[in-house]
Motif scaffolding. Structure first.
Motif, mmCIF file in Angstrom:
data_model
loop_
_atom_site.group_PDB
_atom_site.id
_atom_site.type_symbol
_atom_site.label_atom_id
_atom_site.label_comp_id
_atom_site.label_asym_id
_atom_site.label_seq_id
_atom_site.Cartn_x
_atom_site.Cartn_y
_atom_site.Cartn_z
ATOM 1 N N GLY A 142 49.628 58.158 30.998
ATOM 2 C CA GLY A 142 49.879 56.971 30.201
ATOM 3 C C GLY A 142 49.344 55.704 30.818
ATOM 4 O O GLY A 142 49.676 54.604 30.380
ATOM 5 N N THR A 143 48.543 55.861 31.836
ATOM 6 C CA THR A 143 47.976 54.707 32.534
ATOM 7 C C THR A 143 46.540 54.481 32.083
ATOM 8 O O THR A 143 45.757 55.427 32.001
ATOM 9 C CB THR A 143 48.005 54.933 34.056
ATOM 10 O OG1 THR A 143 49.362 55.096 34.473
ATOM 11 C CG2 THR A 143 47.385 53.755 34.791
ATOM 12 N N ALA A 144 46.222 53.263 31.782
ATOM 13 C CA ALA A 144 44.867 52.890 31.385
ATOM 14 C C ALA A 144 44.236 52.042 32.488
ATOM 15 O O ALA A 144 44.886 51.151 33.035
ATOM 16 C CB ALA A 144 44.891 52.113 30.071
ATOM 17 N N ARG A 145 42.976 52.340 32.808
ATOM 18 C CA ARG A 145 42.243 51.550 33.810
ATOM 19 C C ARG A 145 41.267 50.627 33.098
ATOM 20 O O ARG A 145 40.607 51.010 32.133
ATOM 21 C CB ARG A 145 41.516 52.462 34.796
ATOM 22 C CG ARG A 145 40.691 51.707 35.835
ATOM 23 C CD ARG A 145 40.363 52.562 37.047
ATOM 24 N NE ARG A 145 41.584 52.866 37.813
ATOM 25 C CZ ARG A 145 41.568 53.440 39.013
ATOM 26 N NH1 ARG A 145 40.421 53.766 39.594
ATOM 27 N NH2 ARG A 145 42.706 53.691 39.639
ATOM 28 N N TYR A 146 41.170 49.416 33.603
ATOM 29 C CA TYR A 146 40.304 48.394 33.020
ATOM 30 C C TYR A 146 39.388 47.810 34.087
ATOM 31 O O TYR A 146 39.770 47.681 35.260
ATOM 32 C CB TYR A 146 41.127 47.243 32.423
ATOM 33 C CG TYR A 146 42.090 47.653 31.336
ATOM 34 C CD1 TYR A 146 41.731 47.577 29.987
ATOM 35 C CD2 TYR A 146 43.371 48.106 31.652
ATOM 36 C CE1 TYR A 146 42.626 47.942 28.990
ATOM 37 C CE2 TYR A 146 44.273 48.482 30.661
ATOM 38 C CZ TYR A 146 43.885 48.397 29.332
ATOM 39 O OH TYR A 146 44.761 48.758 28.355
ATOM 40 N N LEU A 147 38.190 47.466 33.658
ATOM 41 C CA LEU A 147 37.278 46.652 34.461
ATOM 42 C C LEU A 147 37.382 45.235 33.913
ATOM 43 O O LEU A 147 37.183 45.010 32.711
ATOM 44 C CB LEU A 147 35.843 47.165 34.340
ATOM 45 C CG LEU A 147 34.734 46.254 34.887
ATOM 46 C CD1 LEU A 147 34.878 46.069 36.393
ATOM 47 C CD2 LEU A 147 33.361 46.838 34.548
ATOM 48 N N VAL A 148 37.705 44.296 34.779
ATOM 49 C CA VAL A 148 37.896 42.908 34.364
ATOM 50 C C VAL A 148 36.895 42.025 35.094
ATOM 51 O O VAL A 148 36.743 42.119 36.317
ATOM 52 C CB VAL A 148 39.337 42.439 34.673
ATOM 53 C CG1 VAL A 148 39.483 40.937 34.417
ATOM 54 C CG2 VAL A 148 40.338 43.212 33.842
ATOM 55 N N TYR A 149 36.190 41.184 34.329
ATOM 56 C CA TYR A 149 35.314 40.172 34.903
ATOM 57 C C TYR A 149 36.059 38.838 34.897
ATOM 58 O O TYR A 149 36.716 38.488 33.905
ATOM 59 C CB TYR A 149 34.036 40.025 34.078
ATOM 60 C CG TYR A 149 33.097 41.206 34.157
ATOM 61 C CD1 TYR A 149 32.167 41.311 35.184
ATOM 62 C CD2 TYR A 149 33.134 42.211 33.195
ATOM 63 C CE1 TYR A 149 31.297 42.383 35.250
ATOM 64 C CE2 TYR A 149 32.268 43.289 33.253
ATOM 65 C CZ TYR A 149 31.345 43.369 34.285
ATOM 66 O OH TYR A 149 30.493 44.440 34.342
ATOM 67 N N PHE A 150 35.933 38.081 35.984
ATOM 68 C CA PHE A 150 36.625 36.795 36.066
ATOM 69 C C PHE A 150 35.794 35.824 36.916
ATOM 70 O O PHE A 150 34.916 36.230 37.677
ATOM 71 C CB PHE A 150 38.024 36.970 36.659
ATOM 72 C CG PHE A 150 38.043 37.577 38.044
ATOM 73 C CD1 PHE A 150 38.191 36.779 39.180
ATOM 74 C CD2 PHE A 150 37.917 38.954 38.217
ATOM 75 C CE1 PHE A 150 38.215 37.339 40.449
ATOM 76 C CE2 PHE A 150 37.932 39.530 39.482
ATOM 77 C CZ PHE A 150 38.088 38.721 40.605
ATOM 78 N N GLN A 151 36.080 34.533 36.738
ATOM 79 C CA GLN A 151 35.368 33.500 37.490
ATOM 80 C C GLN A 151 36.372 32.515 38.064
ATOM 81 O O GLN A 151 37.513 32.431 37.613
ATOM 82 C CB GLN A 151 34.338 32.780 36.605
ATOM 83 C CG GLN A 151 34.920 32.050 35.443
ATOM 84 C CD GLN A 151 33.871 31.394 34.552
ATOM 85 O OE1 GLN A 151 34.219 30.564 33.724
ATOM 86 N NE2 GLN A 151 32.603 31.768 34.681
ATOM 87 N N TYR A 152 35.915 31.759 39.075
ATOM 88 C CA TYR A 152 36.813 30.781 39.697
ATOM 89 C C TYR A 152 36.018 29.772 40.517
ATOM 90 O O TYR A 152 34.908 30.059 40.988
ATOM 91 C CB TYR A 152 37.828 31.479 40.610
ATOM 92 C CG TYR A 152 37.233 32.482 41.573
ATOM 93 C CD1 TYR A 152 36.794 32.121 42.844
ATOM 94 C CD2 TYR A 152 37.099 33.827 41.195
ATOM 95 C CE1 TYR A 152 36.252 33.052 43.707
ATOM 96 C CE2 TYR A 152 36.561 34.767 42.050
ATOM 97 C CZ TYR A 152 36.129 34.376 43.314
ATOM 98 O OH TYR A 152 35.574 35.302 44.161
ATOM 99 N N LEU A 153 36.590 28.600 40.649
ATOM 100 C CA LEU A 153 36.140 27.621 41.621
ATOM 101 C C LEU A 153 36.962 27.853 42.881
ATOM 102 O O LEU A 153 38.200 27.793 42.842
ATOM 103 C CB LEU A 153 36.347 26.196 41.104
ATOM 104 C CG LEU A 153 35.393 25.730 40.012
ATOM 105 C CD1 LEU A 153 35.845 24.388 39.452
ATOM 106 C CD2 LEU A 153 33.972 25.621 40.551
#
Length: 319
Positions: free
Chosen positions: A8-19
């Protein structure tokens, strides 16, 4: 390896940005220290997903204090309660952004990936951008909007042709031990630098016409992976070439010395001029997550059917 199938676990690839100005790097800071990393805020926001198991972000590319990211990546697992379907990638990204408590961090996009996907190990390319500006005789000569986003040099010009020549010595597979800072966890200092470029930047949108004495420059480096502070050390050496302190041929000598303590290669460019520009996964897009494409089946270490779910085929980049 990820959770077992059917958990029941889903894996995600997440793109993110930051200063990165206000952070102690991207990695989470654990314990009672006052310092904080970007990951701390991401995981705090992820608590609102109400996952059965606490959500941990596995970061693709670690960046130091003060370093920025136009696009970094991470994978995470979310286990919803029995009977609840996995979040769609769009909902996941929106929820994380809604609960992020720092304005200098933004989730760009999310994708469903197989349970054995690993954001760090699966990355096939990383590109860093370093921004320079010449003609900055005093700190107050630089726009307040550009401070902490580039390295201001007092020199009015750089010998860019010499810098480009010097950069050619860094291309290819070498032992980059001369450009490695102490504290690197790498077991080998051999890396393959695919691209090293020096080019003028068209100019900052935040510079007024009367400030035309300022000239911006972009240095870009691409490799599957880099050593600790390798990019900032290479940048410092190339700037020394541009200022006439080093000759291009000396860069080859420095590289072959494998000595990180030499007078020139021990210098490190300031963190605030450095940006992680993109992380690629085979034929997947990096700096523009919206154009993610299906991975080639021939790429080692990547599942043949990555199932990158983002809604419509166009959103998945399959058109």
């Amino acid at each position: 390896m990820g959770p077992a199938a059917g958990s029941g676990t889903a894996r995600y690839l997440v793109y993110f940005q930051y200063l990165g100005t206000e952070f102690n790097g991207v990695a989470a800071v654990r314990g009672s220290q006052r310092a904080v990393g970007v990951q701390n805020y991401l995981e705090e926001a992820a608590k609102r997903l109400n996952s059965v198991v606490p959500v941990k972000f596995t970061i693709s590319s670690r960046t130091d204090a003060g370093v920025h990211a136009l696009c970094n990546a991470a994978h995470l697992d979310v286990q919803r309660r029995s009977g609840q379907p996995p979040f769609s990638p769009e909902v996941l990204a929106e929820a994380l952004n809604a609960h992020l408590r720092h304005p200098a961090i933004r989730v760009l996009q999310a994708f469903r990936v197989p349970s054995d996907f690993h954001a760090r190990h699966a990355a096939t390319s990383r590109t860093y951008l370093y921004r320079l500006v010449t003609g900055c005789h005093r700190p107050d000569h630089l726009s307040v909007f550009e401070r902490n986003r580039c390295w201001g040099l007092q020199a009015d010009c750089l010998d860019v042709v010499a810098m480009q020549e010097a950069a050619q010595h860094l291309l290819g597979t070498h032992d980059f031990g001369a450009f490695q800072s102490a504290g690197s966890p790498a077991t080998s200092s051999v890396r393959t630098l695919r691209r090293a470029s020096v080019a003028p930047d068209p100019g900052s949108l935040f510079i007024l016409p009367q400030e035309n004495r300022l000239q911006f420059w972009n240095l870009e480096f691409e490799s599957q992976s880099f050593l600790y502070k390798q990019v900032r050390r290479m940048t410092a050496v190339l700037v020394a070439v541009g200022l006439g302190t080093l000759m291009p041929a000396q860069v080859k000598v420095i590289l072959e010395s494998r000595d990180p303590l030499g007078r020139h290669q021990a210098r490190v460019a300031p963190a605030h001029g450095l940006f992680l520009k993109s992380v690629l996964y085979g034929s997947l897009a990096g700096e523009n997550p919206a154009s993610v494409q299906r991975e080639s089946e021939e790429t080692p270490g990547w599942p043949k059917n990555p199932h990158l779910e983002t809604g419509s085929p166009k959103a998945r980049g399959l058109e």
